[in-house]
Motif scaffolding. Structure first.
Motif, PDB file in Angstrom:
ATOM      1  N   SER A 231       3.564   2.972   0.077  1.00 24.65           N
ATOM      2  CA  SER A 231       4.920   2.465  -0.922  1.00 24.65           C
ATOM      3  C   SER A 231       5.583   3.141  -1.373  1.00 24.65           C
ATOM      4  O   SER A 231       4.837   3.934  -1.843  1.00 24.65           O
ATOM      5  CB  SER A 231       3.698   1.372  -1.857  1.00 24.65           C
ATOM      6  OG  SER A 231       2.731   2.573  -2.742  1.00 24.65           O
ATOM      7  N   ARG A 232       7.004   2.835  -1.911  1.00 26.58           N
ATOM      8  CA  ARG A 232       8.021   3.249  -2.820  1.00 26.58           C
ATOM      9  C   ARG A 232       8.625   1.886  -4.312  1.00 26.58           C
ATOM     10  O   ARG A 232       9.054   1.448  -3.411  1.00 26.58           O
ATOM     11  CB  ARG A 232       8.751   4.270  -1.978  1.00 26.58           C
ATOM     12  CG  ARG A 232       9.576   4.672  -2.900  1.00 26.58           C
ATOM     13  CD  ARG A 232      10.825   5.490  -2.434  1.00 26.58           C
ATOM     14  NE  ARG A 232      11.572   6.204  -3.043  1.00 26.58           N
ATOM     15  CZ  ARG A 232      12.830   7.132  -2.418  1.00 26.58           C
ATOM     16  NH1 ARG A 232      12.540   7.002  -0.525  1.00 26.58           N
ATOM     17  NH2 ARG A 232      13.070   7.419  -3.138  1.00 26.58           N
TER      18      ARG A 232
ATOM     19  N   ASN B 264      -0.040   3.014   5.643  1.00 26.37           N
ATOM     20  CA  ASN B 264      -0.167   2.216   5.174  1.00 26.37           C
ATOM     21  C   ASN B 264       0.729   2.710   3.431  1.00 26.37           C
ATOM     22  O   ASN B 264       0.565   3.622   2.637  1.00 26.37           O
ATOM     23  CB  ASN B 264      -0.754   0.998   4.820  1.00 26.37           C
ATOM     24  CG  ASN B 264      -0.053   0.680   2.711  1.00 26.37           C
ATOM     25  OD1 ASN B 264      -0.658   0.716   1.617  1.00 26.37           O
ATOM     26  ND2 ASN B 264       0.914  -0.141   3.031  1.00 26.37           N
TER      27      ASN B 264
ATOM     28  N   GLU C  76       7.072  -6.440   0.328  1.00 27.33           N
ATOM     29  CA  GLU C  76       6.628  -6.532  -1.149  1.00 27.33           C
ATOM     30  C   GLU C  76       5.399  -5.976  -2.216  1.00 27.33           C
ATOM     31  O   GLU C  76       4.221  -6.416  -1.244  1.00 27.33           O
ATOM     32  CB  GLU C  76       6.957  -7.854  -2.235  1.00 27.33           C
ATOM     33  CG  GLU C  76       8.348  -8.366  -1.332  1.00 27.33           C
ATOM     34  CD  GLU C  76       7.701 -10.512  -2.311  1.00 27.33           C
ATOM     35  OE1 GLU C  76       7.350  -9.859  -3.505  1.00 27.33           O
ATOM     36  OE2 GLU C  76       9.230 -10.774  -2.133  1.00 27.33           O
ATOM     37  N   ASN C  77       5.800  -5.066  -2.242  1.00 28.79           N
ATOM     38  CA  ASN C  77       4.682  -3.889  -2.974  1.00 28.79           C
ATOM     39  C   ASN C  77       3.376  -4.940  -4.352  1.00 28.79           C
ATOM     40  O   ASN C  77       3.934  -4.837  -4.650  1.00 28.79           O
ATOM     41  CB  ASN C  77       5.047  -2.765  -3.843  1.00 28.79           C
ATOM     42  CG  ASN C  77       3.941  -1.951  -4.018  1.00 28.79           C
ATOM     43  OD1 ASN C  77       2.889  -1.604  -3.095  1.00 28.79           O
ATOM     44  ND2 ASN C  77       3.827  -0.650  -4.670  1.00 28.79           N
TER      45      ASN C  77
ATOM     46  N   THR D 104       7.442  -4.513   6.648  1.00 29.76           N
ATOM     47  CA  THR D 104       8.096  -4.279   5.224  1.00 29.76           C
ATOM     48  C   THR D 104       7.193  -5.687   3.959  1.00 29.76           C
ATOM     49  O   THR D 104       7.820  -6.532   5.100  1.00 29.76           O
ATOM     50  CB  THR D 104       9.398  -4.028   5.333  1.00 29.76           C
ATOM     51  OG1 THR D 104       9.561  -3.021   5.454  1.00 29.76           O
ATOM     52  CG2 THR D 104       9.600  -3.695   3.540  1.00 29.76           C
TER      53      THR D 104
ATOM     54  N   SER E 247      -0.328  -6.198  -4.285  1.00 28.87           N
ATOM     55  CA  SER E 247      -1.832  -6.519  -3.617  1.00 28.87           C
ATOM     56  C   SER E 247      -1.808  -7.068  -2.661  1.00 28.87           C
ATOM     57  O   SER E 247      -1.121  -8.544  -3.076  1.00 28.87           O
ATOM     58  CB  SER E 247      -3.361  -6.357  -4.725  1.00 28.87           C
ATOM     59  OG  SER E 247      -2.290  -7.390  -5.602  1.00 28.87           O
TER      60      SER E 247
ATOM     61  N   ASP F 232       9.443  -1.254  -5.469  1.00 26.00           N
ATOM     62  CA  ASP F 232       8.645  -2.347  -5.327  1.00 26.00           C
ATOM     63  C   ASP F 232       8.650  -2.399  -3.525  1.00 26.00           C
ATOM     64  O   ASP F 232       8.234  -3.933  -3.856  1.00 26.00           O
ATOM     65  CB  ASP F 232       9.360  -3.030  -5.609  1.00 26.00           C
ATOM     66  CG  ASP F 232       9.629  -3.315  -7.058  1.00 26.00           C
ATOM     67  OD1 ASP F 232       8.910  -3.019  -7.920  1.00 26.00           O
ATOM     68  OD2 ASP F 232      11.191  -3.111  -7.993  1.00 26.00           O
TER      69      ASP F 232
ATOM     70  N   ALA G 268       6.700  -1.868  -0.125  1.00 26.16           N
ATOM     71  CA  ALA G 268       5.963  -1.103   0.786  1.00 26.16           C
ATOM     72  C   ALA G 268       6.194  -0.864   2.704  1.00 26.16           C
ATOM     73  O   ALA G 268       6.566  -1.878   2.568  1.00 26.16           O
ATOM     74  CB  ALA G 268       4.402  -0.896   0.621  1.00 26.16           C
ATOM     75  N   TYR G 269       5.741  -0.050   3.606  1.00 25.50           N
ATOM     76  CA  TYR G 269       5.940   0.005   4.816  1.00 25.50           C
ATOM     77  C   TYR G 269       4.908   0.410   5.694  1.00 25.50           C
ATOM     78  O   TYR G 269       4.181   0.727   5.034  1.00 25.50           O
ATOM     79  CB  TYR G 269       7.273   1.054   5.220  1.00 25.50           C
ATOM     80  CG  TYR G 269       7.428   0.816   6.445  1.00 25.50           C
ATOM     81  CD1 TYR G 269       8.705  -0.357   7.156  1.00 25.50           C
ATOM     82  CD2 TYR G 269       7.295   2.135   7.648  1.00 25.50           C
ATOM     83  CE1 TYR G 269       9.069   0.487   8.336  1.00 25.50           C
ATOM     84  CE2 TYR G 269       7.824   2.568   7.879  1.00 25.50           C
ATOM     85  CZ  TYR G 269       8.464   1.543   8.877  1.00 25.50           C
ATOM     86  OH  TYR G 269       9.485   1.659  10.199  1.00 25.50           O
ATOM     87  N   ASN G 270       4.770  -0.504   6.691  1.00 23.85           N
ATOM     88  CA  ASN G 270       2.785  -0.074   7.574  1.00 23.85           C
ATOM     89  C   ASN G 270       3.855   0.496   8.752  1.00 23.85           C
ATOM     90  O   ASN G 270       4.698  -0.360   9.619  1.00 23.85           O
ATOM     91  CB  ASN G 270       2.765  -1.209   7.361  1.00 23.85           C
ATOM     92  CG  ASN G 270       2.031  -1.959   6.531  1.00 23.85           C
ATOM     93  OD1 ASN G 270       1.093  -1.528   5.438  1.00 23.85           O
ATOM     94  ND2 ASN G 270       3.235  -2.680   5.513  1.00 23.85           N
TER      95      ASN G 270
END
Length: 390
Positions: free
Chosen positions: A355-356, A353, A328-329, A326, A331, A358, A360-362
């Protein structure tokens, strides 16, 4: 072995989903990997750092500090739709209570306990029954605000009762649209819907945008004999404004699942003790769904029905190693993680990958498990919140 802490009484049908050879489940689990609960309030509850996910066996998550958990990388699950049929049936019961003098007639009959002559009682009831006359639902207009799992089921059931159904939902999903009958007439605003209906049923979450959705202003456009049904959340209705409208003859009835002091004893209010999802079937469905979602998350890293993380699912391949992280969203994070793998000759076989807001999940599947040094380097990448090796 995974550790699962439970709060409240969770249906055995749900808990039995956790295999005993892989899971230790109970109220006294000290360092849980995950938590499953119903109504327990967690806002002031210290949560061990070991917790990766929290599953609420129900739709609402007001009792969970979602924003706080998101910052810690804790996934919060709910079980939308699992209790939808139970709530739908109670809404239909509420409409019937609001259309016929059912409760009033019952209360009157209970005052006749001193009568001993059945014939006299029958004669009296025949004379008095007109006091409890009502109207049929067929042909009436029902407005539904919120056309998700429950709202769409209520809409379709009302159509089967020959009601005309109007709906409003600015965030209607494609999935919900498929469930919804094409005979539901969509409205462009809450006010436009409220001004036309005989009954309105609320099915929206309690968020800032819906707080006091029903208030003095919105009540002012309604028919004076209209009935409001609230089996969603207490916060979406300004109860004091409803009482004022009832007292002024500007609203017919208020039927809800959320008693408040100002509502108690009012002859135009039917307030039930929050029993919308209180059926054996609903509790079982919620528990089973919550357990299945936690198991898939813990064992595979997949996220389904989370209120704070993106829907993220990737099928498992044979062998290898899976990593989830996880961040922070912002770049560049995924690129920096992949550069760590490249620098250490770690082959990424597949990845997803999402995101939602703020976060991001991978999910990444690797050819082989990376060394502890590589894992440490991944965790040290800027903006990475948490990382798991599955």
């Amino acid at each position: 072995m995974y550790q699962i802490r439970t709060y409240n009484k969770i249906s055995d049908k749900g808990l039995s989903r956790f295999s005993k050879d892989q899971y230790n489940v109970g109220e006294d689990v000290g360092q849980p990997d995950a938590v499953i609960l119903r109504s327990q309030k967690l806002h002031n509850e210290p949560l061990p750092e070991s917790v990766l996910g929290v599953a609420r066996a129900g739709a609402g998550v007001n009792n969970v500090p979602v924003e706080e958990y998101t910052k810690k990388g804790i996934v919060v699950f709910n079980t939308p739709g699992a209790n939808a049929n139970a709530v739908k049936e109670l809404v239909l019961a509420g409409m019937l209570l609001g259309s016929r003098g059912i409760l009033q007639g019952k209360d009157y009959v209970n005052t006749l306990g001193d009568m001993t002559d059945a014939g006299e009682m029958s004669k009296l009831l025949e004379a008095e029954k007109k006091r409890f006359a009502g109207s049929e639902l067929a042909g009436k207009k029902l407005g539904i605000i919120g056309l998700g799992a429950i709202g769409s089921m209520v809409a379709n059931a009302a159509l089967a009762l020959d009601m005309e159904v109007l709906g409003f939902d600015p965030a209607l999903s494609v999935e919900a649209a498929w469930r919804l009958s094409s005979n539901v007439r969509r409205m462009e605003s809450v006010q436009a819907l409220l001004s036309q209906v005989d009954y309105v049923s609320l099915h929206v979450p309690a968020i800032e945008a819906t707080r006091n959705l029903i208030n003095a202003e919105t009540l002012s456009v309604m028919k004076p004999n209209a009935v409001i049904l609230n089996f969603a959340r207490e916060a979406i209705v300004d109860a004091s404004a409803v009482v004022e409208a009832l007292n002024a003859g500007k609203l017919g009835q208020y039927i809800c699942d959320f008693p408040e002091p100002c509502l108690i004893g009012h002859d135009k209010v039917v307030a039930l003790p929050h029993i919308g999802a209180s059926t054996a079937e609903a509790e079982e469905n919620c528990a089973v769904m919550a357990a299945n979602q936690l198991m898939d998350f813990l064992e595979n890293g997949n996220i389904v029905n989370s209120v704070n993380f993106p829907h993220t699912v990737m099928a498992r391949g044979e062998g290898g190693c899976r990593i989830t992280f996880t961040n922070e969203n912002v770049s560049g994070v995924l690129g920096n993680v992949l550069s760590v793998f490249a620098a250490n000759n770690v082959n990424v076989i597949d990845m997803v990958n999402k995101s939602r807001n703020d976060v991001a999940y991978n999910i990444l599947d690797l050819a082989e498990k990376p060394s502890e040094d590589v894992i440490a380097a991944l965790k040290a990448v800027e903006h990475v919140i948490s990382l798991r090796v599955i």
